[in-house]
Design a protein around this motif. Structure first.
Motif, PDB file in Angstrom:
ATOM      1  N   LEU A 157     -45.404   2.043  15.798  1.00 53.73           N
ATOM      2  CA  LEU A 157     -46.319   3.046  16.333  1.00 53.73           C
ATOM      3  C   LEU A 157     -47.767   2.681  16.008  1.00 53.73           C
ATOM      4  O   LEU A 157     -48.629   2.657  16.895  1.00 53.73           O
ATOM      5  N   LEU A 158     -48.038   2.387  14.748  1.00 56.36           N
ATOM      6  CA  LEU A 158     -49.413   2.085  14.336  1.00 56.36           C
ATOM      7  C   LEU A 158     -49.924   0.806  14.994  1.00 56.36           C
ATOM      8  O   LEU A 158     -51.108   0.711  15.351  1.00 56.36           O
ATOM      9  N   ASN A 159     -49.051  -0.169  15.149  1.00 56.96           N
ATOM     10  CA  ASN A 159     -49.457  -1.413  15.813  1.00 56.96           C
ATOM     11  C   ASN A 159     -49.828  -1.167  17.274  1.00 56.96           C
ATOM     12  O   ASN A 159     -50.808  -1.725  17.789  1.00 56.96           O
ATOM     13  N   LEU A 160     -49.034  -0.337  17.952  1.00 55.81           N
ATOM     14  CA  LEU A 160     -49.336  -0.012  19.349  1.00 55.81           C
ATOM     15  C   LEU A 160     -50.672   0.697  19.471  1.00 55.81           C
ATOM     16  O   LEU A 160     -51.493   0.369  20.346  1.00 55.81           O
ATOM     17  N   VAL A 161     -50.918   1.667  18.611  1.00 50.96           N
ATOM     18  CA  VAL A 161     -52.166   2.437  18.672  1.00 50.96           C
ATOM     19  C   VAL A 161     -53.364   1.559  18.365  1.00 50.96           C
ATOM     20  O   VAL A 161     -54.419   1.658  19.013  1.00 50.96           O
ATOM     21  N   GLU A 162     -53.210   0.664  17.385  1.00 51.43           N
ATOM     22  CA  GLU A 162     -54.326  -0.216  17.028  1.00 51.43           C
ATOM     23  C   GLU A 162     -54.624  -1.219  18.139  1.00 51.43           C
ATOM     24  O   GLU A 162     -55.790  -1.483  18.451  1.00 51.43           O
ATOM     25  N   ALA A 163     -53.571  -1.763  18.755  1.00 53.92           N
ATOM     26  CA  ALA A 163     -53.764  -2.795  19.775  1.00 53.92           C
ATOM     27  C   ALA A 163     -54.191  -2.220  21.117  1.00 53.92           C
ATOM     28  O   ALA A 163     -54.940  -2.862  21.857  1.00 53.92           O
ATOM     29  N   HIS A 164     -53.722  -1.008  21.428  1.00 53.18           N
ATOM     30  CA  HIS A 164     -53.995  -0.434  22.753  1.00 53.18           C
ATOM     31  C   HIS A 164     -54.362   1.046  22.637  1.00 53.18           C
ATOM     32  O   HIS A 164     -53.625   1.928  23.100  1.00 53.18           O
TER      33      HIS A 164
END
Length: 326
Positions: free
Chosen positions: A263-270
Motif C-alpha cells: 500500500l505505502l509503495n503504491l501511494v509513494e510511487a503514484h
C-alpha cells in the motif's frame, strides 16, 4: 459530491468544416466561469472555414490541414498530431464533413462526440429533415452521441425535440433545429466531461464491474457502499466505494493489497492514483482514486478482480480460472 475546487477544466478540441455556429456555441459556453471544459484547439480540413476566424478572435489556437491530395489515414494522422500537441482530452465534431477512419475512432474511443440533426436512432445519415417531414413525424430535432466506427450509432447522450409545423420545408425546419442545437450541444458536452467527478456515475461503473464477479453482492460497511463475495450470511468484503470519506478529497474504490508495505509503495510511487484511506488503510486497503481525468477502467477492473480473488472461496477462483482458459 466532490469539492468543485478540486476540479479542473477538461481540454476539448473541436473539428469543423464550415461556418462553425455550433463551435461558437461551445466556445462561448466554455468562457462562462462555471464551465467544466475549455477549448484548446479548433481544427478544420478547410482553410476557408469561417469558424476558424471566430476561434482565432477569441484567442483559441487553430489548425488547418486540407484533405485534398491525402489519403484518409494521412489526413487523420495530421489532425490527430494537432490534437495530441494541444493535450486534447475530448474531441467534439461540429459540422465536420469528413468521416473519421475506424482506427482513429478506436484510438479515441469514448472521447469523441458528435451532434446529428435527427432524433436518433431515426434517420441516420443525410437528408434527415426531408425524411422526417415525409414520414409525417410530429417532431424532428438533434441528438448528441458518442462517435463509433458505425455511422451515427453510438450511445445517445442528449436530445432536443423541435415541432414539425404544417407546411414545413427541410430548410425552415433546419433553421429552427439549429437554435436547439446551440442550446443542446454545450450542455451535453459539459455533462459528459463532468462524469469523471460525478459520484453517482462513478459508483454505477464500479458497481457494474464488482457485481459481474461470481457470487458478488452489495452491502454497506461502516457507512460506505461495499461489495462482498459469498453468501449473505458469511460473505467477505472485497471492495468499498468511498465518497469524501473521513474528510478525504477523493471519490475512490477501496481494494485489498498484499499488505501495508505494498500500500505505502503504491501511494509513494503514484500519489495521483492511490492514497491511504482513513480507518481502512491500517488493514492494507488502498484507495484507487476515481475523480480524476483519464481513469483506466480496465485497471480498475483488474484491481476489483484481484481483491475479489483474495477473499473468494477457492471453488470460485478455480471456476473463474477455468473459464478464462476458453
Amino acid at each position: 459530491m466532490a469539492d468543485k475546487a478540486l476540479r479542473r477544466k477538461a481540454k476539448v478540441a473541436i473539428f469543423i468544416s464550415g461556418t462553425g455556429t455550433n463551435m461558437a456555441a461551445l466556445l462561448y459556453a466554455s468562457l462562462l466561469d462555471a464551465s467544466p471544459y475549455e477549448i484548446v484547439l479548433v481544427a478544420s480540413n478547410r482553410e476557408d472555414a469561417a469558424g476558424l476566424e471566430i476561434a482565432s478572435a477569441e484567442g483559441v489556437p487553430t489548425f488547418v490541414h486540407s484533405h485534398k491530395g491525402h489519403s484518409r489515414a494521412e489526413h487523420d494522422a495530421a489532425m490527430e498530431k494537432a490534437l495530441v500537441s494541444a493535450e486534447t482530452e475530448y474531441l467534439v465534431l461540429a459540422g465536420y464533413m469528413r468521416i473519421l477512419s475506424d482506427d482513429f475512432v478506436r484510438r479515441w474511443e469514448g472521447r469523441i462526440l458528435n451532434i446529428h440533426p435527427s432524433l436518433l436512432p431515426k434517420y441516420k445519415g443525410l437528408d434527415t429533415f426531408a425524411r422526417a417531414i415525409a414520414a409525417g413525424d410530429s417532431h424532428a430535432g438533434a441528438s448528441v452521441h458518442i462517435v463509433t466506427p458505425e455511422l451515427d450509432a453510438g450511445e445517445v447522450l442528449a436530445q432536443a425535440r423541435v415541432a414539425v409545423r404544417s407546411g414545413e420545408t427541410p430548410e425552415t425546419l433546419a433553421d429552427r433545429v439549429k437554435y436547439a442545437e446551440h442550446q443542446l450541444y454545450p450542455r451535453a458536452v459539459a455533462d459528459y466531461v463532468s462524469r469523471s467527478y460525478d459520484a453517482g456515475y462513478l459508483y454505477d461503473r464500479v458497481s457494474e464491474m464488482a457485481l459481474a464477479l461470481p457470487e458478488s453482492h452489495s452491502r454497506d460497511s461502516h457507512g460506505l457502499p461495499a461489495f462482498r463475495v459469498g453468501t449473505e450470511k458469511s460473505g467477505k468484503f472485497f471492495a468499498h466505494f468511498s465518497e469524501n470519506h473521513h474528510g478525504s478529497e477523493h471519490i475512490a474504490v477501496l481494494v485489498k493489497t498484499g499488505g501495508i508495505d505494498e500500500l505505502l509503495n503504491l501511494v509513494e510511487a503514484h500519489p495521483e492514483t492511490y492514497f491511504k484511506p482513513a480507518y481502512y488503510g491500517a488493514s492494507g486497503w488502498v484507495g484507487l482514486i476515481l475523480n480524476r481525468p483519464g481513469v483506466d477502467w480496465d485497471h480498475v477492473a483488474d484491481w476489483l478482480e484481484r481483491s475479489w480473488r483474495s477473499v473468494a472461496p477457492a471453488r470460485l477462483t478455480k471456476l473463474r480460472d477455468a473459464a478464462d482458459m476458453f
